[in-house]
Every structure is written in structure tokens, then in C-alpha cells.
Design a protein around this motif. Structure first.
Motif, PDB file in Angstrom:
ATOM      1  N   ARG A 553       0.827  -1.199   0.000  1.00 22.08           N
ATOM      2  CA  ARG A 553       0.000   0.000   0.000  1.00 22.08           C
ATOM      3  C   ARG A 553       0.862   1.250   0.000  1.00 22.08           C
ATOM      4  N   ALA A 554       0.224   2.372  -0.279  1.00 23.39           N
ATOM      5  CA  ALA A 554       0.961   3.629  -0.360  1.00 23.39           C
ATOM      6  C   ALA A 554       1.378   4.101   1.030  1.00 23.39           C
ATOM      7  N   ASP A 555       2.559   4.716   1.090  1.00 19.44           N
ATOM      8  CA  ASP A 555       3.059   5.402   2.282  1.00 19.44           C
ATOM      9  C   ASP A 555       3.317   4.505   3.491  1.00 19.44           C
ATOM     10  N   VAL A 556       3.493   3.216   3.274  1.00 18.00           N
ATOM     11  CA  VAL A 556       3.915   2.370   4.392  1.00 18.00           C
ATOM     12  C   VAL A 556       5.121   1.555   3.928  1.00 18.00           C
ATOM     13  N   GLU A 557       5.947   1.198   4.917  1.00 19.56           N
ATOM     14  CA  GLU A 557       7.135   0.410   4.574  1.00 19.56           C
ATOM     15  C   GLU A 557       6.747  -1.050   4.472  1.00 19.56           C
ATOM     16  N   ARG A 558       7.121  -1.664   3.370  1.00 22.82           N
ATOM     17  CA  ARG A 558       6.754  -3.056   3.149  1.00 22.82           C
ATOM     18  C   ARG A 558       7.950  -3.837   2.647  1.00 22.82           C
ATOM     19  N   LEU A 559       7.914  -5.160   2.914  1.00 27.45           N
ATOM     20  CA  LEU A 559       8.964  -6.036   2.415  1.00 27.45           C
ATOM     21  C   LEU A 559       8.607  -6.486   1.009  1.00 27.45           C
ATOM     22  N   ALA A 560       9.621  -6.556   0.150  1.00 32.98           N
ATOM     23  CA  ALA A 560       9.347  -6.940  -1.229  1.00 32.98           C
ATOM     24  C   ALA A 560      10.454  -7.830  -1.748  1.00 32.98           C
ATOM     25  N   PHE A 561      10.137  -8.501  -2.855  1.00 31.96           N
ATOM     26  CA  PHE A 561      11.121  -9.266  -3.614  1.00 31.96           C
ATOM     27  C   PHE A 561      11.221  -8.538  -4.941  1.00 31.96           C
ATOM     28  N   SER A 562      12.400  -8.030  -5.281  1.00 28.88           N
ATOM     29  CA  SER A 562      12.496  -7.121  -6.424  1.00 28.88           C
ATOM     30  C   SER A 562      13.304  -7.724  -7.558  1.00 28.88           C
ATOM     31  N   VAL A 563      12.845  -7.439  -8.758  1.00 34.21           N
ATOM     32  CA  VAL A 563      13.611  -7.722  -9.968  1.00 34.21           C
ATOM     33  C   VAL A 563      13.946  -6.368 -10.557  1.00 34.21           C
ATOM     34  N   ILE A 564      15.232  -6.072 -10.693  1.00 35.52           N
ATOM     35  CA  ILE A 564      15.620  -4.743 -11.187  1.00 35.52           C
ATOM     36  C   ILE A 564      16.457  -4.915 -12.451  1.00 35.52           C
ATOM     37  N   TRP A 565      15.995  -4.249 -13.510  1.00 31.66           N
ATOM     38  CA  TRP A 565      16.736  -4.319 -14.778  1.00 31.66           C
ATOM     39  C   TRP A 565      17.400  -2.993 -15.066  1.00 31.66           C
ATOM     40  N   GLU A 566      18.497  -3.067 -15.785  1.00 32.55           N
ATOM     41  CA  GLU A 566      18.995  -1.866 -16.435  1.00 32.55           C
ATOM     42  C   GLU A 566      18.609  -2.009 -17.889  1.00 32.55           C
ATOM     43  N   MET A 567      17.916  -0.988 -18.397  1.00 25.98           N
ATOM     44  CA  MET A 567      17.410  -1.088 -19.773  1.00 25.98           C
ATOM     45  C   MET A 567      17.879   0.102 -20.575  1.00 25.98           C
ATOM     46  N   THR A 568      18.152  -0.137 -21.841  1.00 29.11           N
ATOM     47  CA  THR A 568      18.451   0.991 -22.738  1.00 29.11           C
ATOM     48  C   THR A 568      17.124   1.646 -23.093  1.00 29.11           C
ATOM     49  N   PRO A 569      17.160   2.850 -23.648  1.00 28.62           N
ATOM     50  CA  PRO A 569      15.892   3.479 -24.070  1.00 28.62           C
ATOM     51  C   PRO A 569      15.157   2.618 -25.097  1.00 28.62           C
ATOM     52  N   ASN A 570      15.882   1.667 -25.719  1.00 22.10           N
ATOM     53  CA  ASN A 570      15.240   0.761 -26.669  1.00 22.10           C
ATOM     54  C   ASN A 570      14.676  -0.473 -25.985  1.00 22.10           C
ATOM     55  N   ALA A 571      14.621  -0.424 -24.667  1.00 24.64           N
ATOM     56  CA  ALA A 571      14.057  -1.516 -23.861  1.00 24.64           C
ATOM     57  C   ALA A 571      14.849  -2.810 -23.974  1.00 24.64           C
ATOM     58  N   GLU A 572      16.134  -2.703 -24.302  1.00 23.91           N
ATOM     59  CA  GLU A 572      16.987  -3.899 -24.266  1.00 23.91           C
ATOM     60  C   GLU A 572      17.446  -4.071 -22.827  1.00 23.91           C
ATOM     61  N   ILE A 573      17.342  -5.292 -22.315  1.00 24.27           N
ATOM     62  CA  ILE A 573      17.777  -5.523 -20.941  1.00 24.27           C
ATOM     63  C   ILE A 573      19.294  -5.716 -20.931  1.00 24.27           C
ATOM     64  N   ILE A 574      19.989  -4.859 -20.172  1.00 23.82           N
ATOM     65  CA  ILE A 574      21.450  -4.973 -20.096  1.00 23.82           C
ATOM     66  C   ILE A 574      21.832  -5.884 -18.935  1.00 23.82           C
ATOM     67  N   SER A 575      21.200  -5.661 -17.803  1.00 24.91           N
ATOM     68  CA  SER A 575      21.515  -6.530 -16.673  1.00 24.91           C
ATOM     69  C   SER A 575      20.266  -6.718 -15.827  1.00 24.91           C
ATOM     70  N   THR A 576      20.240  -7.818 -15.090  1.00 26.84           N
ATOM     71  CA  THR A 576      19.096  -8.131 -14.227  1.00 26.84           C
ATOM     72  C   THR A 576      19.619  -8.400 -12.828  1.00 26.84           C
ATOM     73  N   LYS A 577      18.943  -7.838 -11.862  1.00 24.56           N
ATOM     74  CA  LYS A 577      19.345  -8.077 -10.477  1.00 24.56           C
ATOM     75  C   LYS A 577      18.111  -8.541  -9.702  1.00 24.56           C
ATOM     76  N   TYR A 578      18.283  -9.545  -8.851  1.00 19.84           N
ATOM     77  CA  TYR A 578      17.181 -10.019  -8.019  1.00 19.84           C
ATOM     78  C   TYR A 578      17.564  -9.776  -6.572  1.00 19.84           C
ATOM     79  N   THR A 579      16.680  -9.227  -5.793  1.00 22.61           N
ATOM     80  CA  THR A 579      17.009  -9.034  -4.383  1.00 22.61           C
ATOM     81  C   THR A 579      15.754  -8.910  -3.537  1.00 22.61           C
ATOM     82  N   LYS A 580      15.891  -9.309  -2.279  1.00 20.41           N
ATOM     83  CA  LYS A 580      14.827  -8.991  -1.330  1.00 20.41           C
ATOM     84  C   LYS A 580      15.031  -7.544  -0.926  1.00 20.41           C
ATOM     85  N   SER A 581      13.950  -6.836  -0.630  1.00 19.11           N
ATOM     86  CA  SER A 581      14.112  -5.409  -0.423  1.00 19.11           C
ATOM     87  C   SER A 581      13.081  -4.855   0.550  1.00 19.11           C
ATOM     88  N   ILE A 582      13.314  -3.611   0.947  1.00 19.60           N
ATOM     89  CA  ILE A 582      12.320  -2.855   1.718  1.00 19.60           C
ATOM     90  C   ILE A 582      11.914  -1.698   0.826  1.00 19.60           C
TER      91      ILE A 582
END
Lengths: 931, 221
Positions: A553-582
Motif C-alpha cells: 500500500r501507499a506510504d507504508v514500509e513493506r517487504l518486497a522481492f524485487s527484480v531490477i533491470w537496467e534497460m536501454t531506451p530501446n528496452a533492451e535488458i542490459i543486466s538483471t538483479k534479483y534481491t529482497k528489499s524494503i
């Protein structure tokens, strides 16, 4: 103490082998009774207050509904009984197992076969059955002497011989009926299954003239087996036509075609989904009746036409066709027609429905025989005996089938329980849930005990966890349907200095709260998915988790499992990172809001900019996916506006899909694909993935024919070709393209979960998404598959250990199958709920509207109403009318009225009138008529 | 299949998951051999005969300061109750001979290595097979060696364990063994607290091996 067990058995190859097994007898098996001073008290299940029951195998097999009733308690289940039940009926065994582990019931499993004092050796010349009966009596006697005279041990058996011997041996024994009578609860009596012989007598009394056999005797199993071997008979699963319960199909592998079966006599007491043996009728009786829509399911019509022919050798004339609904002259067709000669595997279940209205029998209180009409039209009426007719007549009830004798027209069954008043919206919703086997019970105390204490907030340990990255500084937001409370995904998008984007998908970290092997986890695995009905939601996880602790929900701290990509403006995925997060979401937007923000060029706030960036990336990704051959399929999704007070539907319309929906969908797909790759790399044999099989040519054939009839040429060679030709299928009609897509969707099988160790990598392919790998990662709050994938991903990242279930291949496959089953049921329930609300909506509002013909039948056609997402039959001929006026062309795509120019073809637009009618009491249906 | 009943917790034959079958051993069953033993684990029955220490028959095989241990393993044609089965060329035999040969070298005391009597022959014959033949052979061989009076550093004992229905099971019988679950056989030098054999047969991810070991240790200790 050691006993050697030796027996002779026949293997599958037909060889006879001698099997010798050890059989250990023990002295550490406890009796489970509270009053016992000798045995260990930790395993006590039986209270001392009432008498203790020991049940015989026949009681378990036939009276399982009664045993499930809370009134039956304090029961000893002997292992010999359980073994026999398992060999005879697996589904009863599973229900029995559930009963024995139920904390509310005092059912104790006593391993009499391994107890040193209760083991009995088979005597010379004694049949296994007699030996087991003796073992039961022996155990009963042991219990009586073990617990002393102060406790009454009562053997419940419906086997006359067993009861007689028990009494002779000084054990108190009763039949189930007399025991239930002694409890003095008349409602319970309805649950008792009366043996077939008794029912038969009753029916004979009622209708003395109709003692004649209605159906042919089933052939003995040995004859069926040899018949199948010599290809005289054909085996297959019987499927009853949804629109016409007198017509069924049996898909036979030995013929390679479907065998059609007309009429209840030829179906010979088979139910939908039974595995049956079929005999083909001589070719001159393959009358070419095109598939009909049953005009009315008035079963009384049957009385005259469904009689068994006088001699069993002569196959029955196709009376149903000749005198029945059509009256057409039989045309010889090339579709094989057959009749059922035996049932290999029954699929009897319990069914929801109501009693057929009937005059009250004279004198209340006695047992009355009534006919039960199932809601599912494919199920025939069921005869039941009830002691509470007055109570049941206007209720929805559940009834189970017990037997179907060839001399009775209807199967006989017994009452299980009442759901509620007919026509009441809540009752009908519950019926839908029961029909789809959806667990609606509140979560048990054990399950709720697994929840973290409320109110939950971020703890110091979570922050100190080295595996958990603090992403609270990021501008994360979520986009969901309006009013969504279980938010399981959120996004962020930032621009890097080099012009690339960092895009993150953050998924609620459910596995942080649901540990493997806990009651909470087991409950979720069993439920498999949350179920969304029009007016309510049945959660997979308890509410505090779904709506608060896990919900991003909005404005509360929550635990998450995140997939983070670095993408070029052409939407090519350069790298992928997986992490648990807050994370801390800054906005929970609805699709409408998000769309409005993106469209409003005056808005330049950071969130809107992020949205626009994401949207432009999503468009590129989508285009790339489409270029690869992903299909855009459509389904008739409908949205209701519900009155907040009465919960009745106010308005109905197709669900509108916006760009914002597609944007979110795109990133979720990408996250799922990324995760699938990661987990498969680490666990090639035990990953849970999702695949969509490529449809075969035969499956797509109906689509191609239909399209061809309107001059459209579909290329189905590859998914890419199909996607392109679907894109080019644009008619003058705005709904045309959507309709074609809906038809295409129907031709395909559903996507399924599977365990990667079970299939070859080439089969992992997801056809619809044109992706070699796919899984579900993004909705762990409402799907258990995602929870499993979260655990796999965590193990792949070495954050957590892999739960042992993933190492048990069989168990994993079972889990995946259950998820598929639950998923399908949830979808069916959702659809049924929409149907119910459509009915409620049109009850007060008969409407005229436009519809498209999707399928031509001999006496009418099936139409689809795009505006409301309804599909239903339209009859061109009235009941009992001659059908001859209309003729259907060879391909079944157009129908013409003889002597006129009036003709209808598929995909044509027609105007129809929608109205709710009630041809039979308690079975309201939406009738569509042509204007 | 339910190899462990979820309701009673018993296996098919009435054992709990951590219970062994009944074992029975007898030494001196063959008069001609220097040492012999008959060993039973449930319905598995193995006979072992030991000859030696004697002079090395094939002088080319003689290695100074080391003993030569030859082990021959065979399954009686009638042992499975299935005559069609041919024992010759069975993969097990080859690996068995290799295993046994190398395994015992370190177990024997070096005390007899000074003499010329350096060859020990062990013959193992499975009379009745009901799972766990490998373990039974090792136990029988140990008994026979002890019977022959061959000095050993420690007694080798062996047992198998498996994993079915999410439960670790000790000492699998034939039915459980052929269920297709992973299966580990361990040989232990009990007094020296050392392991001489660890053999896993299963189709599984590599780290599962460790789970097997752990479950075995849990069961056995």
C-alpha cells in the motif's frame, strides 16, 4: 514378533509370482482411549464419555457422508478397514483420511494388523473377506477386554453375517440404521444410505406396472476386457452435451473419432465423465442427426420412448431421434453411433440442486421418496428418500448418488446437506463455490497462529538483514484495478546518467511470512489460488496478510522481492538483479488514474514522468513480443457495477482494457520471464514453470472453417503467422476482430504449471506469449505457484534453503497438478458467478440487443452478445415442431429456410431479445429469442 | 504410493521409519572355509566365506608390504524368486568387487604383512534378496573375517537408508528399494568413528546428496 506374509499374485504381464513379505507385530501400539491406564496418553483421541464405535468396511464405503456428520464421533478406524477401503475406493479413502486427521472429530486409527494381540492369521480355506471380518471382530473383542466393562464398544456393521457372528461372540453390534435411530436425530436418517435392495422394493411398490428393466444389464468386466482387446468394444470417457443431456460423446482412441450416443437408454446409466465401454451400432442406425440444442429438458417425454427393446439381442431402435425432439427422417451419417454396454470407472460425485416440486404425501414424518433435480443439466434426476420433505422442498441441497439399478429409471441417492433458500443470491453463490470444489471455510486456529502479531511494522532484524536491500529512497508506486486491496506488485523507473533506465518490479514478499511446512503454507497450497467472484473474493491467505502485511500500500514500509533491470531506451535488458528489499510506495494508483495522468500533458510531476517512461518502454517491449509471434487473445470479460446496499448488479458491460493495463502486464511478463530463466538455471530439475502447448492443426480447424465462411483466410502454420492474420482480420463490424480472437482462444488448451524435471526443455515453450520459458512470480498473495517460485528464487540467490518438497519429484508434480486444477476451478467459478449476476440483472430488465452467431446447429444457433459477454442458444423452431424447414450446409456454416431466402451464417449479426424465463421451477434461465 | 502411512506412521511391514529389520548372524557355517558367516536382514540372506591369509597365488600380483584382498560376489539364481534374471554381466557385480576389494585394505591390521601370507579371498553369495543386499554382504563379510581370525583395526558395519514420502527411511526392503527414491548405503568403522563407504544411487540435484547423508546420520546416530 515377526510374522511372514506370503501370497501369490499375478503381475501385469500375466505371470504368476509368489510374494513374501515380512510383517512385524508390535507391542507399542496404543489404544487411544482416554480411560485406558495402560497405554501412553499422548495419542488419546477417544473420549470416555460416550460409547466407542468400531466401524466395518461396508459402513465406511457407503456411509461416508454420515460419518462426516459431527454427530458421529468417538470412532475407532481399524487399519484393516482402511486398507480395504483404499483398495476399493480411493476417493472415500481420502475423505476418511481427512476425517481421521480432523481435530474436531475423535476418529482414532488403530493399527490392528501390526498389534501383537489383534493380528489374526488367515485360516486354511478362509477367504480374505472372511479373514478381514474376523480381524475386525477380534479387534472389537480385544478393545472390550482391554478397556473393561465400563466402556461400551459397539461394532457397526451392515453385513448381516458379520453382525450375527459378532453377537455370538459376545460383542455388541448394530447396523448403521438402528444406531442412527438410537441417536434420535431425524435429520441424520436422510444421510443413511439404504441398501439397493430396499430401495428397489420401495420403487416397485410405487410403480407396480413398471417393474420391467429400463436399461440393459451391464456386461461383466471380464467380457468387457476381452471385448476391448478384440476391438468389439471401445473404451473412453463419456461427455454429455452441455446443451442436450440426451446426447453424449465418447472419445475413443481405438476408432480415432468420437462415438455419439443418443438417448438415456443408449447411455445406459453412465454419468458425465464416467469411463465407459461402448459398442457401435450397425451402420444403418447411424442416423445423421446433427447436434441439436435440446429444446427443453422435459424428462417426462422420455417415458414413452426410452424403453428397452423386448429382446436383449436386438439393439434398440433409435427411438429418441425418431419420436423425440426432431421428428426428422433419419439420415445415415458417417459419425459412429454407439451405446454403452458397461461402465469401467464411475465418476459419481455429490451434486447441488433442488427437489422436484411434488404433492405432499399423506401423513408427515414418515419417509418420502422425492426426485432431485441437479443444477447441472447433464446429470439425470436422482431419487432420494427423505424424512424432512417439508424442509427441503424450497431449498438448494446436496445429494450423492449411491447406485443405479437397471430396473429403475433414475439413480438412487441420499441427501447430504442443505445450502439455503433457492434463488437467494448468497445460496446460489455458495452453490457455485461447492460445484467448483472451492474451500470457503474460515481459516483454522492453527493457520491463524502462523500469522505475525498485528499491527505489523518493519522490524530491526529486517533492516539489519544483509540479504535485504533498503530501497525506500526509490520512487515506487503501484497501478491496480480501482478498489484493489491486495496489491502485490509495484514499479519504479529512474533514469541513469548514461541515458539508460533502471526499472524495478517489486513483488510482495509473501514467503517472508509463509514458511514452508506450516499449517498456513499447507492451507495455501491446498487452496492454490484466491477466487474472485463478482461480489466477493475467497482468499488463499488470511486477510491480515493479503490486505495489510503483504499488500504494497501507499506510504507504508513493506517487504518486497524485487527484480531490477537496467534497460536501454530501446528496452533492451542490459543486466538483471534479483534481491529482497524494503520499499515504501509513494502512490497506489488505479488504471484509470494512471491513464489520466499519462494523457494529461499538463502534468509533469515525477510519478507521471516515470509512468510515461515506463509506458514508452512497455510499448517497445510489447511490439517486440508481438514480432516474435505472441498472440493477443481475447476473452469475454464482463464487469458489473454492484449496488453497495443490495449487492445487486446495476450495470453490466465489457471490461475495458487501457494502455495502463497493458503497461503493467508487460513488466509483469518480463519479470516472470526473467525469474523463470534464473530459477531454471539453478534448479533444472525441480523448477515450477508454466507452459502453453502449441495447438495442433485439428484444434484450430473449427476456427479456420468459421473464418473461411466469411472470406477470411487464417494462416495457422506458426503462432507468428496466426497472430498476423488475426491482426488483419478486420471487418466492418467493430466487434469482429475481438470475436475472431475469442474463437481463437477457445480452440487452444489452457496454459498449465509443470515441474521442469517432468518434461523435455523443448516442451517448456509458452505458445501464447511466444516465450521459451515462463513462470508465475508476480502475484504471490493470490496464487500459490508464485509463492513456490519465490522460494525457488530465494534458494537460487542463496538467501534461503530450498524447502524439501522441491526434492520430491512426485510430490512436486502432484502440487503442480493441484494448482492447475484449482486454477481451472477458480476460473469456472468466476464465470459461473458472472452468469448468475447476468441472470439477476436481466430478471428485471428484458432487453433487445445485437448479437453475433458463433455456431450453427440443426434447429438454431449459438449467439454471442458482445455487449454483455453472454453466450447462449437461439431456437428457430419451436418445441415439437418439425425441423425440416431449415437445412444446414455441408460445412455447417450457414442454414437456410426451405423455400425462402432467409438464411443465417456464422459471424452474422442478428438482433435478439433477452429475457429470464423459468420453464421449470427453480431453474431460471436466460432465454434468447430472435427478433 | 504411501510407503509410510500418514495416519499410523508405520511402513508396509509394520516398522517405524527409523527401525531396522530383524537381523540374525551365524558364524562357522562352512567347515572348509577358514571363516564363514550367514547373515540375515529381514528376508535378505547372505552367506560369506573367507579363505586366507594365504600365499599369493599369482605372484605378479604381489605387492611388497601390502596384502591382496580378492572379493567375489554373486547372487544365486534363485535369490529373487525370478528365474529369468541372469546374474552374469550385472553392473552391480563389477562395482561390488571393486568396492569390496579396495575397502578392506585399510581396515586390516598391518600385523600380518610381514609374513608371506598376503592374500585374502572373500566369497559372497546372496541366497535371498529383499533389498539391502549390499549392506548384508558387508556385514556378512565382516563376520566371516572375524571368524577366520584375521586381525582388523575395527569392525565394518553397514546399513542403507532411503527417502520416500518426504520421510527418511532406514533399512529399505525390496518394495521400498524399488520405489525409485534416492538410496544411500553407508559403511562405518564403529569404534574408530569413521566412514568407509558412502554410496548414493538416485536421480537428483547434487546438493540432495547432503540431505541424504544428513538423514542417514540422523537415523543412525
Amino acid at each position: 514378533m515377526l510374522q511372514s506374509k506370503s501370497f501369490v499374485k499375478k503381475t501385469k504381464q500375466g505371470r504368476v509370482v509368489k510374494v513374501v513379505r515380512e510383517h512385524y507385530l508390535r507391542d507399542d501400539i496404543h489404544c487411544g482411549a482416554e480411560i485406558c491406564k495402560v497405554c501412553q496418553s499422548s495419542s488419546v483421541r477417544l473420549s470416555s464419555s460416550a460409547s466407542i464405535l468400531i466401524i466395518d468396511t461396508n459402513v465406511v464405503l457407503h456411509q461416508i457422508d454420515l460419518l462426516e456428520n459431527p454427530a458421529i464421533n468417538n470412532v475407532i478406524v481399524l487399519s484393516v478397514v482402511l486398507d480395504e477401503v483404499r483398495n476399493r475406493n480411493m476417493s472415500v479413502y481420502n475423505r476418511m483420511k481427512a476425517l481421521c486427521t480432523d481435530a474436531m472429530k475423535n476418529f482414532y486409527v488403530f493399527s490392528n494388523e501390526h498389534h501383537r494381540d489383534t493380528y489374526v492369521k488367515e485360516m486354511v480355506g478362509e477367504s480374505p473377506n472372511d479373514r478381514n471380518d474376523r480381524a475386525i471382530r477380534f479387534a472389537a473383542r480385544w478393545y472390550q477386554s482391554h478397556l473393561g466393562e465400563g466402556t461400551q464398544i459397539l461394532l457397526i456393521t451392515n453385513d448381516r453375517e458379520n453382525k450375527r457372528k459378532a453377537v455370538e461372540e459376545g460383542i455388541s453390534a448394530e447396523t448403521i440404521e438402528s444406531y442412527v435411530r438410537s441417536l434420535q436425530q431425524p435429520n441424520l436418517l436422510d444421510l443413511v444410505v439404504i441398501p439397493t435392495s430396499a430401495v428397489k422394493e420401495e420403487i416397485d411398490d410405487l410403480r407396480p406396472l413398471k417393474r420391467k428393466a429400463f436399461y440393459l444389464e451391464h456386461k461383466p468386466m471380464s467380457e468387457i476386457t476381452s471385448g476391448l482387446l478384440h476391438r468389439i468394444y471401445h473404451q473412453g470417457k463419456l461427455r454429455v452435451n452441455r446443451y442436450n443431456p440426451f446426447e453424449a460423446y465418447v472419445g475413443s482412441e481405438s476408432i480415432g473419432d468420437e462415438i455419439v450416443i443418443y438417448g438415456r437408454v443408449n447411455m445406459n446409466r453412465a454419468f458425465d465423465e464416467d469411463v465407459v465401454a461402448v459398442e457401435l451400432l450397425p451402420k444403418d442406425q447411424w442416423s445423421g442427426v446433427k447436434s441439436f440444442i435440446a429444446v427443453d429438458d422435459d424428462e417426462d417425454e422420455e417415458d414413452d420412448i426410452h424403453m428397452v427393446p423386448s429382446s436383449a439381442d436386438a439393439p434398440p431402435r433409435n427411438t429418441n431421434v425418431a419420436n423425440g425432439h426432431s421428428g426428422s427422417t433419419p439420415i445415415i451419417s458417417d459419425r459412429p453411433v454407439g451405446r454403452v454396454i458397461g461402465i469401467i470407472k464411475r465418476n459419481w460425485d455429490s451434486y447441488c440442486g433442488s427437489l422436484e416440486p411434488m404433492p405432499f404425501p399423506a401423513g408427515n414424518g414418515g419417509a418420502a421418496s422425492a426426485l432431485f433435480v441437479s443444477k447441472d443439466r447433464r446429470i439425470p434426476k436422482i431419487r432420494i428418500l427423505t424424512h424432512q420433505l417439508g424442509n427441503l422442498i424450497d431449498k438448494r441441497i446436496i445429494v450423492t448418488v449411491d447406485s443405479w439399478d437397471c430396473s429403475s429409471k433414475y439413480p438412487s441417492g441420499h441427501y447430504v446437506r442443505t445450502i439455503g433458500e433457492i434463488g437467494d443470491r448468497d445460496t446460489e453463490s455458495e452453490v457455485i463455490l461447492i460445484d467448483n470444489d472451492i474451500n470457503t471455510r474460515p481459516f483454522s486456529v492453527q493457520v491463524l497462529a502462523c500469522l505475525p502479531p498485528l499491527p505489523w511494522s518493519l522490524s530491526v532484524e529486517d533492516m539489519a538483514n544483509p540479504h535485504r536491500e533498503d530501497l525506500r529512497h526509490l520512487r515506487v508506486f503501484s497501478v491496480d484495478p480501482p478498489g484493489c486491496r491486495d496489491i502485490d506488485d509495484a514499479l519504479h523507473c529512474t533514469t541513469s546518467a548514461n541515458g539508460n533506465f533502471e526499472v524495478g518490479v517489486h513483488i510482495a514478499d509473501v514467503t517472508n511470512f509463509v514458511y514452508p511446512g506450516t499449517p498456513l503454507d499447507e492451507e495455501a497450497a491446498q487452496r492454490g489460488t484466491s477466487v474472485y467472484l463478482v461480489e466477493k473474493r475467497i482468499d488463499m491467505l488470511p486477510k491480515p496478510l493479503t490486505e495489510d502485511i503483504c499488500s504494497l500500500r501507499a506510504d507504508v514500509e513493506r517487504l518486497a522481492f524485487s527484480v531490477i533491470w537496467e534497460m536501454t531506451p530501446n528496452a533492451e535488458i542490459i543486466s538483471t538483479k534479483y534481491t529482497k528489499s524494503i520499499i515504501k510506495s509513494c502512490a497506489a494508483l488505479s488504471y484509470i488514474e494512471a491513464q489520466a495522468r499519462m494523457d494529461d500533458s499538463r502534468m509533469v510531476d515525477p510519478v507521471t514522468t516515470d509512468l510515461r517512461n515506463l509506458n514508452s518502454l512497455a510499448k517497445i517491449m510489447r511490439q517486440r513480443r508481438v514480432d516474435r509471434g505472441a498472440l493477443t487473445l481475447a476473452s469475454a470479460e464482463v464487469k458489473f457495477q454492484i449496488d453497495t446496499e443490495t449487492h445487486d448488479p446495476l450495470d453490466i458491460g465489457m471490461y475495458q482494457i487501457r494502455e495502463a493495463n497493458q503497461m503493467i502486464e508487460e513488466f509483469m511478463l518480463a519479470a516472470n520471464v526473467s525469474v523463470a530463466e534464473k530459477i531454471l538455471k539453478h534448479f533444472p530439475l525441480c523448477s515450477l514453470l508454466r507452459r502453453h502447448p502449441t495447438p495442433t492443426k485439428e484444434m484450430l480447424e473449427p476456427l479456420v472453417h468459421t473464418a473461411a465462411s466469411v472470406g477470411l483466410d487464417l494462416d495457422i502454420s506458426t503462432s507468428k503467422a496466426l497472430a498476423d492474420s488475426l491482426d488483419h482480420a478486420v471487418g466492418d463490424d467493430p466487434y469482429f476482430n475481438k470475436l475472431i480472437r475469442i474463437l481463437a482462444t477457445r480452440c487452444m488448451t489452457q496454459a498449465v504449471y509443470f515441474c521442469s524435471g517432468d518434461l523435455a526443455p523443448a516442451e517448456f515453450h509458452h505458445y501464447g506469449l511466444a516465450s521459451p520459458l515462463y513462470t508465475h512470480f508476480t502475484s504471490p498473495i493470490r496464487r500459490y505457484a508464485d509463492v513456490m517460485v519465490h522460494r525457488l528464487l530465494a534458494a537460487a540467490l542463496e538467501i534461503a534453503k530450498l524447502p524439501p518438497v522441491f526434492l520430491d519429484g512426485q510430490r512436486l508434480t502432484q502440487l503442480a497438478d493441484n494448482l492447475n486444477h484449482r486454477h481451472r476451478n477458480a476460473q469456472m467459478a468466476g464465470r459461473a458467478s458472472v452468469e448468475l449476476h447476468t441472470l439477476i440483472y436481466f430478471r428485471k430488465r428484458p432487453t433487445d440487443t445485437e448479437a453475433r452467431i458463433v455456431k450453427i446447429k440443426a434447429n438454431g444457433f449459438i449467439v454471442f452478445v458482445p455487449k454483455f459477454g453472454i453466450e447462449g442458444p437461439v431456437h428457430l423452431t419451436a418445441k415439437g415442431d418439425k425441423q425440416g424447414d431449415w437445412s444446414v450446409d455441408a460445412k455447417g456454416q450457414t442454414m437456410t429456410k426451405a423455400g425462402t431466402n432467409t438464411s443465417y451464417r456464422t459471424l452474422q449479426t442478428v438482433r435478439i431479445h433477452l429475457e429470464v424465463v423459468e420453464p421449470q421451477p427453480h431453474r431460471p434461465k436466460l432465454e434468447l429469442t430472435l427478433i | 504410493m504411501e510407503y509410510v502411512s500418514s495416519l499410523t506412521g508405520f511402513r508396509f511391514d509394520g516398522r517405524r521409519p527409523n527401525e531396522m529389520r530383524q537381523i540374525r548372524g551365524e558364524i562357522g557355517v562352512l567347515a572348509k572355509a577358514d571363516g564363514s558367516a550367514l547373515f540375515e536382514m529381514g528376508n535378505t540372506k547372505v552367506i560369506a566365506a573367507v579363505f586366507g591369509p594365504r600365499e599369493v597365488q599369482n605372484k605378479s600380483q604381489q605387492i611388497d608390504n601390502q596384502a591382496l584382498v580378492r572379493c567375489e560376489y554373486s547372487m544365486a539364481n534363485f535369490s529373487t524368486g525370478d528365474r529369468a534374471r541372469k546374474p552374469k554381466g550385472d553392473r552391480n557385480i563389477i562395482s561390488y568387487s571393486a568396492d569390496h576389494g579396495s575397502k578392506y585394505i585399510n581396515t586390516f591390521d598391518a600385523s600380518f604383512s610381514g609374513k608371506n601370507l598376503k592374500q585374502i579371498d572373500i566369497f559372497l553369495q546372496v541366497l535371498q534378496a529383499d533389498g539391502g543386499t549390499r549392506s548384508a554382504c558387508i556385514n556378512a563379510a565382516t563376520l566371516a573375517l572375524a571368524d577366520a581370525g584375521i586381525p582388523m583395526r575395527d569392525i565394518v558395519t553397514s546399513c542403507s537408508a532411503g527417502y520416500l514420502c518426504s520421510t527418511p527411511l532406514l533399512d529399505l526392503n525390496y518394495v521400498e528399494d524399488s520405489a525409485g527414491g534416492p538410496d544411500v548405503t553407508v559403511g562405518l568403522l564403529v569404534k574408530m568413528d569413521k566412514m568407509t563407504l558412502l554410496q548414493v544411487i538416485a536421480l537428483m540435484p547434487t546438493f540432495f546428496f547432503f540431505c541424504c547423508c544428513i538423514c542417514f546420520v540422523l537415523l543412525f546416530v
